[in-house]
Design a protein around this motif. Structure first.
Motif, mmCIF file in Angstrom:
data_model
loop_
_atom_site.group_PDB
_atom_site.id
_atom_site.type_symbol
_atom_site.label_atom_id
_atom_site.label_comp_id
_atom_site.label_asym_id
_atom_site.label_seq_id
_atom_site.Cartn_x
_atom_site.Cartn_y
_atom_site.Cartn_z
ATOM 1 N N SER A 1 0.818 -1.153 -0.050
ATOM 2 C CA SER A 1 -0.223 0.197 0.299
ATOM 3 C C SER A 1 1.282 1.183 -0.219
ATOM 4 O O SER A 1 0.892 2.543 -0.413
ATOM 5 C CB SER A 1 -0.650 -0.176 1.143
ATOM 6 O OG SER A 1 -0.355 0.126 2.562
ATOM 7 N N SER B 1 -13.836 -1.026 4.792
ATOM 8 C CA SER B 1 -13.704 0.526 3.555
ATOM 9 C C SER B 1 -12.592 1.091 2.827
ATOM 10 O O SER B 1 -12.208 1.356 2.167
ATOM 11 C CB SER B 1 -14.694 1.779 4.543
ATOM 12 O OG SER B 1 -15.789 0.978 4.750
ATOM 13 N N ILE B 2 -11.514 1.302 4.333
ATOM 14 C CA ILE B 2 -9.897 1.486 3.728
ATOM 15 C C ILE B 2 -9.069 0.510 2.259
ATOM 16 O O ILE B 2 -8.291 1.759 1.444
ATOM 17 C CB ILE B 2 -9.298 1.636 4.887
ATOM 18 C CG1 ILE B 2 -10.286 3.243 6.114
ATOM 19 C CG2 ILE B 2 -7.892 2.309 4.623
ATOM 20 C CD1 ILE B 2 -9.402 3.128 7.288
ATOM 21 N N ALA C 1 -10.514 1.571 -0.288
ATOM 22 C CA ALA C 1 -10.229 2.994 -1.803
ATOM 23 C C ALA C 1 -8.771 2.849 -2.130
ATOM 24 O O ALA C 1 -7.814 2.311 -1.448
ATOM 25 C CB ALA C 1 -10.527 3.589 -0.311
ATOM 26 N N THR D 1 -6.801 8.967 -2.034
ATOM 27 C CA THR D 1 -8.184 9.083 -1.356
ATOM 28 C C THR D 1 -7.186 9.620 -0.183
ATOM 29 O O THR D 1 -7.853 10.845 0.726
ATOM 30 C CB THR D 1 -9.045 7.532 -0.612
ATOM 31 O OG1 THR D 1 -9.357 6.821 -2.156
ATOM 32 C CG2 THR D 1 -10.258 7.914 0.181
ATOM 33 N N PHE D 2 -5.943 9.127 0.171
ATOM 34 C CA PHE D 2 -5.456 9.988 1.597
ATOM 35 C C PHE D 2 -4.711 10.844 1.610
ATOM 36 O O PHE D 2 -3.852 11.323 1.808
ATOM 37 C CB PHE D 2 -5.276 8.636 2.271
ATOM 38 C CG PHE D 2 -6.378 7.448 2.624
ATOM 39 C CD1 PHE D 2 -6.807 7.688 3.632
ATOM 40 C CD2 PHE D 2 -5.918 7.229 1.680
ATOM 41 C CE1 PHE D 2 -8.454 7.173 4.465
ATOM 42 C CE2 PHE D 2 -7.299 5.872 2.212
ATOM 43 C CZ PHE D 2 -8.090 5.544 3.109
ATOM 44 N N VAL E 1 -3.130 5.680 8.126
ATOM 45 C CA VAL E 1 -4.586 6.118 7.854
ATOM 46 C C VAL E 1 -5.326 5.338 6.528
ATOM 47 O O VAL E 1 -5.784 4.811 6.356
ATOM 48 C CB VAL E 1 -5.140 7.656 7.916
ATOM 49 C CG1 VAL E 1 -4.873 8.117 9.279
ATOM 50 C CG2 VAL E 1 -4.730 7.851 6.767
ATOM 51 N N SER E 2 -3.872 4.871 5.694
ATOM 52 C CA SER E 2 -4.481 4.608 4.254
ATOM 53 C C SER E 2 -4.149 2.736 4.320
ATOM 54 O O SER E 2 -4.453 2.244 3.657
ATOM 55 C CB SER E 2 -3.322 5.199 2.943
ATOM 56 O OG SER E 2 -1.893 4.749 3.464
ATOM 57 N N ASN E 3 -3.528 2.126 5.492
ATOM 58 C CA ASN E 3 -4.490 1.120 5.926
ATOM 59 C C ASN E 3 -4.835 0.735 6.338
ATOM 60 O O ASN E 3 -4.869 0.490 7.632
ATOM 61 C CB ASN E 3 -2.606 0.391 6.479
ATOM 62 C CG ASN E 3 -2.329 -0.672 6.586
ATOM 63 O OD1 ASN E 3 -3.299 -1.495 6.773
ATOM 64 N ND2 ASN E 3 -1.513 -1.344 5.522
ATOM 65 N N GLY E 4 -6.047 -0.353 6.077
ATOM 66 C CA GLY E 4 -7.624 -0.709 6.628
ATOM 67 C C GLY E 4 -7.029 -1.677 7.521
ATOM 68 O O GLY E 4 -7.631 -1.775 8.815
ATOM 69 N N VAL F 1 -6.118 0.618 10.611
ATOM 70 C CA VAL F 1 -6.868 1.079 11.021
ATOM 71 C C VAL F 1 -7.990 0.571 11.649
ATOM 72 O O VAL F 1 -7.588 0.860 13.251
ATOM 73 C CB VAL F 1 -6.789 1.772 10.389
ATOM 74 C CG1 VAL F 1 -8.343 2.911 10.531
ATOM 75 C CG2 VAL F 1 -6.052 3.112 9.339
#
Length: 429
Positions: free
Chosen positions: A83, A382-383, A386, A390-391, A402-405, A408
């Motif tokens: 990611s 959801s992440i 995405a 997005t971030f 924050v970009s790692n589902g 998070v």
């Protein structure tokens, strides 16, 4: 557990070897592609992975936790690195800067894993990662990797189209392995993974032809192949958090496999396991690998094959080390078609996903605990779905996190459980 005959023992060891190959080879291949490495550099990463994983798995099975659990590339780390590679351009980072910062984060995470393991961090970790957090982790880990394997086995291109002939073979492999593992008896069930893998490889080669093996086996244990040490605070902090959650992965894998063996793992064996995992994480930072941890998919493998003895696993680990030390062998196994490997891994993680669902059924779920379970899961999923851009509006330091589902979702679950625990204490007083 009944003793295996010598031929069955040998075949079981070879089956473990193939399982190790298919779990391992796709990771350095994907990292080589993500970082734009040459064919020879990627081949070197593959061989380094084989030797390192073989040694660490052998240590875990003989002197640490002593279960037949593959000490492989951690799913949380793999998802994090891929990611970050996808979002590096949006963050204005070169791949050398990204690789160097990840290496530094891995070295710190490995050292901290060893220190916390020595200090008896397991007890605190068990309090933090209660059954709801463990289920959230297993669920999101399964979803994250199953999504990746699904795309690979379907031959989905960058444009999003499915390669129908590849998809047909992959689905046939999945169905065959599931039928053999669930309905088969004796050797058919025990060696379902191996049969599916070999049969799928042969079918793929007959239909599409074989890939040529790299002519150069690559340099083994090449220092910092993804970039020299760099300091990007956001990436280092994110990698550090991933290292802590990877410790929880050890806890999840070991506590889950205990149910299969109806045993209890001592604090001493947990500590020893963290020492090996920490050493593997340091090795990963030095030599461009994805950090290691007990592979939860091994549990799915054990459930599918029904062979619980350690002996075949130890044999497979020794063969895996040899595979990495011999350039020609390492190069040959690197030609394993990615869709075939992804199809077999899809089945293994399907079993892991089933374990998460079974654990949900054990929970005493009330309205409050239901929200604490579903909110982190849905936010994480959801992440995961995405796109990286997005971030891009977040501060650069926060983007890696924050970009790692998976990260998070698990962190949100931990926070919600701590808040709920504090509220229960207040009500008790």
């Amino acid at each position: 557990m009944p003793r295996l005959s010598a031929p069955a023992f040998s075949v079981a060891g070879v089956q473990w070897l193939f399982f190790m190959v298919v779990n391992t080879v796709v990771v350095p291949l994907s990292i080589g592609m993500a970082f734009g490495l040459t064919e020879a550099e990627t081949a070197g990463l593959i061989r380094t992975s084989f030797v390192t994983i073989g040694i660490m798995s052998l240590l875990q099975a003989t002197i640490s936790h002593r279960y037949p659990l593959l000490e492989g590339h951690g799913g949380i780390w793999w998802g994090l690195v891929l990611s970050l590679c996808a979002s590096a351009p949006a963050m204005g980072l070169s791949y050398a800067e990204l690789g160097g910062s990840l290496a530094l984060g891995m070295l710190l995470a490995g050292a901290v894993t060893i220190v916390l393991g020595a200090l008896g961090f397991t007890e605190l970790l068990q309090k933090i990662f209660n059954p709801i957090v463990l289920v959230t982790y297993l669920f999101l880990l399964s979803v994250q990797l199953i999504l990746y394997f699904f795309k690979g086995m379907m031959g989905i291109s960058e444009g999003g189209a499915i390669n129908l002939p590849v998809a047909v073979i992959s689905v046939a492999i999945v169905i065959a392995v599931l039928i053999m593992s669930m309905k088969g008896k004796g050797s058919i069930a025990n060696f379902s993974i191996l049969i599916g893998m070999l049969g799928g490889w042969i079918a793929y080669v007959v239909i599409f032809g074989s890939e040529s093996a790299p002519s150069n086996g690559g340099t083994i244990f090449h220092l910092f192949p993804l970039g020299g040490l760099q300091l990007h605070i956001g990436i280092v902090v994110t990698a550090f958090i991933a290292g802590l959650i990877n410790m929880a992965n050890s806890l999840v894998a070991i506590s889950t496999v205990e149910e299969l063996y109806d045993s209890q793992t001592s604090a001493k064996r947990y500590k020893a396991s963290y020492y090996v995992t920490g050493a593997g994480t340091i090795f990963a930072g030095l030599f461009g690998l994805i950090p290691l941890g007990p592979y939860s998919s091994s549990i799915g493998f054990l459930q599918s094959t029904r062979i619980l003895q350690r002996g075949p696993f130890i044999l497979g680990s020794l063969l895996f080390i040899i595979l990495g030390l011999v350039p020609a062998l390492g190069s040959f196994f690197s030609t394993l078609p990615a869709p075939v490997g992804d199809a077999v891994l899809f089945v293994a993680y399907l079993q892991l996903f089933s374990t998460a669902i079974r654990n949900i059924r054990k929970l005493q779920i009330e309205t409050g605990s239901l929200y604490r379970l579903t909110i982190p899961m849905l936010v994480g999923i959801s992440i995961l779905n995405a796109p990286p851009e997005t971030f891009s509006s977040f501060p650069v330091m926060l983007q890696p996190l924050v970009s790692n589902g998976l990260l998070v979702g698990v962190l949100l679950s931990v926070i919600m459980e701590i808040i709920a625990r504090d509220k229960r204490k207040e009500l008790a007083h």
